[in-house]
Design a protein around this motif. Sequence first.
Motif, PDB file in Angstrom:
ATOM      1  N   PRO A  38      -3.663 -12.230 -10.420  1.00  0.00           N
ATOM      2  CA  PRO A  38      -2.910 -11.698  -9.282  1.00  0.00           C
ATOM      3  C   PRO A  38      -3.383 -10.292  -8.922  1.00  0.00           C
ATOM      4  CG  PRO A  38      -1.435 -12.650 -10.925  1.00  0.00           C
ATOM      5  CD  PRO A  38      -2.794 -12.564 -11.565  1.00  0.00           C
ATOM      6  N   PRO A  39      -3.569  -9.994  -7.628  1.00  0.00           N
ATOM      7  CA  PRO A  39      -4.087  -8.693  -7.235  1.00  0.00           C
ATOM      8  C   PRO A  39      -3.039  -7.593  -7.187  1.00  0.00           C
ATOM      9  CG  PRO A  39      -3.761 -10.051  -5.305  1.00  0.00           C
ATOM     10  CD  PRO A  39      -3.437 -10.912  -6.492  1.00  0.00           C
ATOM     11  N   LEU A  40      -1.754  -7.962  -7.168  1.00  0.00           N
ATOM     12  CA  LEU A  40      -0.676  -6.976  -7.089  1.00  0.00           C
ATOM     13  C   LEU A  40       0.237  -7.117  -8.309  1.00  0.00           C
ATOM     14  CD1 LEU A  40       0.360  -7.314  -3.320  1.00  0.00           C
ATOM     15  CD2 LEU A  40      -1.316  -5.744  -4.325  1.00  0.00           C
ATOM     16  N   TYR A  72      -4.559  -5.945   2.578  1.00  0.00           N
ATOM     17  CA  TYR A  72      -3.259  -5.288   2.441  1.00  0.00           C
ATOM     18  C   TYR A  72      -3.331  -4.266   1.315  1.00  0.00           C
ATOM     19  CZ  TYR A  72       1.478  -4.509   0.721  1.00  0.00           C
ATOM     20  OH  TYR A  72       2.636  -3.916   0.268  1.00  0.00           O
ATOM     21  N   ALA A  73      -2.632  -3.151   1.487  1.00  0.00           N
ATOM     22  CA  ALA A  73      -2.519  -2.140   0.430  1.00  0.00           C
ATOM     23  C   ALA A  73      -1.093  -1.626   0.371  1.00  0.00           C
ATOM     24  CB  ALA A  73      -3.476  -0.984   0.684  1.00  0.00           C
ATOM     25  N   HIS A  74      -0.652  -1.333  -0.828  1.00  0.00           N
ATOM     26  CA  HIS A  74       0.670  -0.760  -1.077  1.00  0.00           C
ATOM     27  C   HIS A  74       0.471   0.622  -1.687  1.00  0.00           C
ATOM     28  CE1 HIS A  74       4.383   0.038  -3.381  1.00  0.00           C
ATOM     29  NE2 HIS A  74       4.982  -0.686  -2.450  1.00  0.00           N
ATOM     30  N   LEU A  88      -4.302  -2.968  -3.883  1.00  0.00           N
ATOM     31  CA  LEU A  88      -4.747  -3.597  -2.641  1.00  0.00           C
ATOM     32  C   LEU A  88      -5.343  -4.967  -2.909  1.00  0.00           C
ATOM     33  CD1 LEU A  88      -8.134  -3.348  -2.281  1.00  0.00           C
ATOM     34  CD2 LEU A  88      -7.507  -0.944  -2.208  1.00  0.00           C
ATOM     35  N   VAL A  89      -5.444  -5.731  -1.822  1.00  0.00           N
ATOM     36  CA  VAL A  89      -6.025  -7.070  -1.897  1.00  0.00           C
ATOM     37  C   VAL A  89      -6.744  -7.353  -0.584  1.00  0.00           C
ATOM     38  CG1 VAL A  89      -3.799  -8.057  -1.182  1.00  0.00           C
ATOM     39  CG2 VAL A  89      -5.533  -9.537  -2.178  1.00  0.00           C
ATOM     40  N   VAL A  90      -7.891  -8.011  -0.697  1.00  0.00           N
ATOM     41  CA  VAL A  90      -8.670  -8.418   0.474  1.00  0.00           C
ATOM     42  C   VAL A  90      -8.869  -9.923   0.409  1.00  0.00           C
ATOM     43  CG1 VAL A  90     -10.855  -8.186   1.728  1.00  0.00           C
ATOM     44  CG2 VAL A  90      -9.852  -6.190   0.592  1.00  0.00           C
TER      45      VAL A  90
END
Length: 313
Positions: A38-40, A72-74, A88-90
């Motif tokens: 998972p990226p986040l 997306y980035a948090h 973040l995730v791309v």
Amino acid sequence: MPALPDDARMVVRGRLSAEESRAVFALVDEATDVDAVPPLSEHVMLHLRYGGDEKACNILIWADDGARLAAYAHLDATDPVQAPSAELVVAPDHRRRGLGRALIEEILQRTGGRLRLWAHGELPTAQTMARRLGFDRSRVLLQMRRDLFAPLPTVRVPDGITIRTFQPGRDEQAWLELNARIFSDHPEQGIWTAEDLRRRMQESWFDPDGFFLAEKDGELVGFHWTKVHGTPQSPESSHGHEPLGEVYVLGVDPRVQGMGLGRTLTIVGLRHLREKRLPHVMLYVEATNEPAIRLYESLGFRRWSTDALFERN
């Protein structure tokens, strides 16, 4: 604003709309299926699931003329001591187009150049990008796993200790105080609030029968909170993997360390997960926590993957 491909645009939000949150969850699922990690973090996913944090910043890049969430980035800048942190995730089919770099550059502009950046799974592309942008690796979390079909030691409870399960409506405050005492120097776990606990207790995976508490003279002195990923009711089940147990949080009061209580609580939780017919169990541990790593290795855990925190000051 950082340069983007012609068909892409960047949007910055405080709270996300329900539609935007669904798009982020779909993006996370895509990346997880491809990268097998998972990226986040759970922290970010919980914020998104419950409407987000007003103090956080969400950065979205829409591609294909707005038809597709491609990145997306948090950004969390709420810690007054540590530098702001980001994840973040791309989308896999939009990588190598400069979207990840654009997200990081936008975040750096907003933080004045100070930033802590998580790379889950420590994928080579993430490491390369972080170093090119001037980040140094400052912290490593190990993921370890164990086969639950392998033999487990018997449970030997130290003298004077009793073990029971968590009782919602009764144990919250005492557990929060113990958690803060045990993890007083931990940058995330030690600052849990009643709201942090409540949110997790609302999740579909929460099971008080898998949340074990140790008492001595009527006072909480340790705990092992287990978790199951991929249950039929949980969001993880969409990834199509078999259910996986987790040593979610394990802690022992410093005042009773040396009794072997950590080992006892670990075995109690592992036996509980095996009784649920789960094939494997995982956990996260700081790479610098050698005593914990030795304990887990003595119980059959082996290193599986790493998460890295990159920092730029």
